[in-house]
Every structure is written in C-alpha cells, then in structure tokens.
Design a protein around this motif. Structure first.
Motif, mmCIF file in Angstrom:
data_model
loop_
_atom_site.group_PDB
_atom_site.id
_atom_site.type_symbol
_atom_site.label_atom_id
_atom_site.label_comp_id
_atom_site.label_asym_id
_atom_site.label_seq_id
_atom_site.Cartn_x
_atom_site.Cartn_y
_atom_site.Cartn_z
ATOM 1 N N SER A 261 0.627 -1.285 -0.173
ATOM 2 C CA SER A 261 0.199 -0.472 -0.195
ATOM 3 C C SER A 261 0.323 1.274 0.070
ATOM 4 C CB SER A 261 -1.043 -0.312 0.837
ATOM 5 O OG SER A 261 -0.275 0.206 2.507
ATOM 6 N N GLN A 262 1.880 1.318 0.213
ATOM 7 C CA GLN A 262 2.536 1.797 0.721
ATOM 8 C C GLN A 262 3.918 2.488 -0.123
ATOM 9 O OE1 GLN A 262 4.107 3.917 4.123
ATOM 10 N NE2 GLN A 262 1.976 2.707 5.689
ATOM 11 N N ASN A 263 4.301 1.053 -1.166
ATOM 12 C CA ASN A 263 5.232 0.374 -2.403
ATOM 13 C C ASN A 263 6.767 0.638 -1.399
ATOM 14 O OD1 ASN A 263 3.471 0.223 -4.035
ATOM 15 N ND2 ASN A 263 3.814 3.008 -4.925
ATOM 16 N N ALA A 264 6.542 0.428 -0.355
ATOM 17 C CA ALA A 264 7.721 0.254 0.766
ATOM 18 C C ALA A 264 8.375 -0.427 0.916
ATOM 19 C CB ALA A 264 7.236 0.712 2.213
ATOM 20 N N VAL A 265 9.765 -1.170 0.818
ATOM 21 C CA VAL A 265 10.628 -2.690 1.515
ATOM 22 C C VAL A 265 11.248 -2.250 2.339
ATOM 23 C CG1 VAL A 265 12.290 -2.275 -0.023
ATOM 24 C CG2 VAL A 265 12.106 -4.595 0.393
ATOM 25 N N PHE A 266 11.445 -3.225 3.530
ATOM 26 C CA PHE A 266 12.101 -3.594 4.851
ATOM 27 C C PHE A 266 13.263 -4.483 4.548
ATOM 28 C CE2 PHE A 266 9.353 -0.029 5.916
ATOM 29 C CZ PHE A 266 7.989 -0.710 5.971
ATOM 30 N N LEU A 267 14.104 -4.096 5.913
ATOM 31 C CA LEU A 267 14.673 -5.519 5.868
ATOM 32 C C LEU A 267 15.103 -4.879 7.095
ATOM 33 C CD1 LEU A 267 16.779 -7.063 4.366
ATOM 34 C CD2 LEU A 267 18.598 -5.642 4.540
ATOM 35 N N GLN A 268 15.200 -6.501 8.086
ATOM 36 C CA GLN A 268 15.140 -6.467 9.000
ATOM 37 C C GLN A 268 16.345 -7.508 9.541
ATOM 38 O OE1 GLN A 268 13.404 -5.397 11.966
ATOM 39 N NE2 GLN A 268 15.147 -6.162 13.237
ATOM 40 N N MET A 269 17.598 -6.759 10.162
ATOM 41 C CA MET A 269 18.738 -7.767 10.207
ATOM 42 C C MET A 269 19.238 -7.439 11.765
ATOM 43 S SD MET A 269 20.819 -5.239 7.305
ATOM 44 C CE MET A 269 21.045 -3.817 8.154
ATOM 45 N N ASN A 270 18.841 -9.155 12.063
ATOM 46 C CA ASN A 270 19.204 -9.610 13.809
ATOM 47 C C ASN A 270 20.560 -10.103 13.363
ATOM 48 O OD1 ASN A 270 16.800 -9.160 14.274
ATOM 49 N ND2 ASN A 270 15.485 -10.118 13.650
ATOM 50 N N SER A 271 21.083 -10.052 14.530
ATOM 51 C CA SER A 271 22.447 -10.597 14.757
ATOM 52 C C SER A 271 23.559 -10.522 13.959
ATOM 53 C CB SER A 271 21.942 -12.000 14.407
ATOM 54 O OG SER A 271 21.448 -13.003 15.521
ATOM 55 N N LEU A 272 23.532 -8.977 13.274
ATOM 56 C CA LEU A 272 24.736 -8.774 12.341
ATOM 57 C C LEU A 272 25.879 -9.092 13.197
ATOM 58 C CD1 LEU A 272 22.773 -5.035 12.492
ATOM 59 C CD2 LEU A 272 23.517 -6.763 10.709
#
Length: 120
Positions: A74-85
């Motif tokens: 709906s917002q034309n968005a993408v996310f990247l959740q990065m854990n245990s970097l």
C-alpha cells in the motif's frame, strides 16, 4: 521524477539489530520486484534479499536465518530487518526496485545507499 528513499543505517555492535526502510517517492504505475543489495569496501555489489511481487522472498546464503525482507504494497515500501549482525555485514546497503513508469516504460531504480557498520 520517481526515486527510492532509504533510511535506517548506522553503527551497531556485533549481535545487534537494525531495520532498513525504503520507500518509492513519486508515482510509478506498477512496481514489480524490490530488493536489497550491499557493497562492502573493495568488494562487488551483491544481492542480499529480494521480494518479487508474485513469488516468495529469497536470501543470500550468508544472511539466511538472520535477515528478513518484507514489503508494504500500500505504501510502495520495502524493509530489511537485520538481526544477529556480524562485522562482515558492514557495507553500504542499496534499495532496488523495478517496474513500469507512468508512461509504461520499464524502469530500474536504485536508492542512494545507507551505511551499516557493525563494530564493537
């Protein structure tokens, strides 16, 4: 003019987490694939994760189980959740998208890049 705007990079300790965001600024008729790439110093740009509009996400082997890509259609968005970097995750991260412009021309878009530094 349509562009990708990224946010969320920064400095984090090993084992920590960060969330990157990318939103399409401007009008695009149809958005197909969205993805995150990264480029570490002295290395080539590599695909981190992608999330096509009609298929399941896929990940580089090095980030499987630690990173999660998601989209808000709906917002034309993408996310990247990065854990245990890890320190090896240090790089400039770039958002990518492709699709059709308002005049139905194929377009590839790149974000400006956001720096992620993993260090103690």
């Amino acid at each position: 003019q349509v562009q990708l705007v990224e946010s969320g990079g920064g400095l984090v300790q090993p084992g920590g987490s960060l969330r990157l965001s990318c939103v399409v600024d401007g009008y695009i008729f149809r958005l197909n694939d969205m993805a995150w790439y990264r480029q570490a110093p002295g290395k080539q740009r590599e695909l981190v994760a992608s999330i096509p509009s009609t298929r399941e996400p896929n990940y580089a082997e090095s980030v499987k189980g630690r990173f999660t890509i998601s989209r808000d259609y709906s917002q034309n968005a993408v996310f990247l959740q990065m854990n245990s970097l890890l320190p090896d995750d240090t790089a400039v991260y770039y958002c990518y998208a492709d699709g059709l412009s308002a005049t139905y021309n194929y377009r590839e878009l790149w974000g400006q890049g956001t720096l992620v530094t993993v260090s103690s």
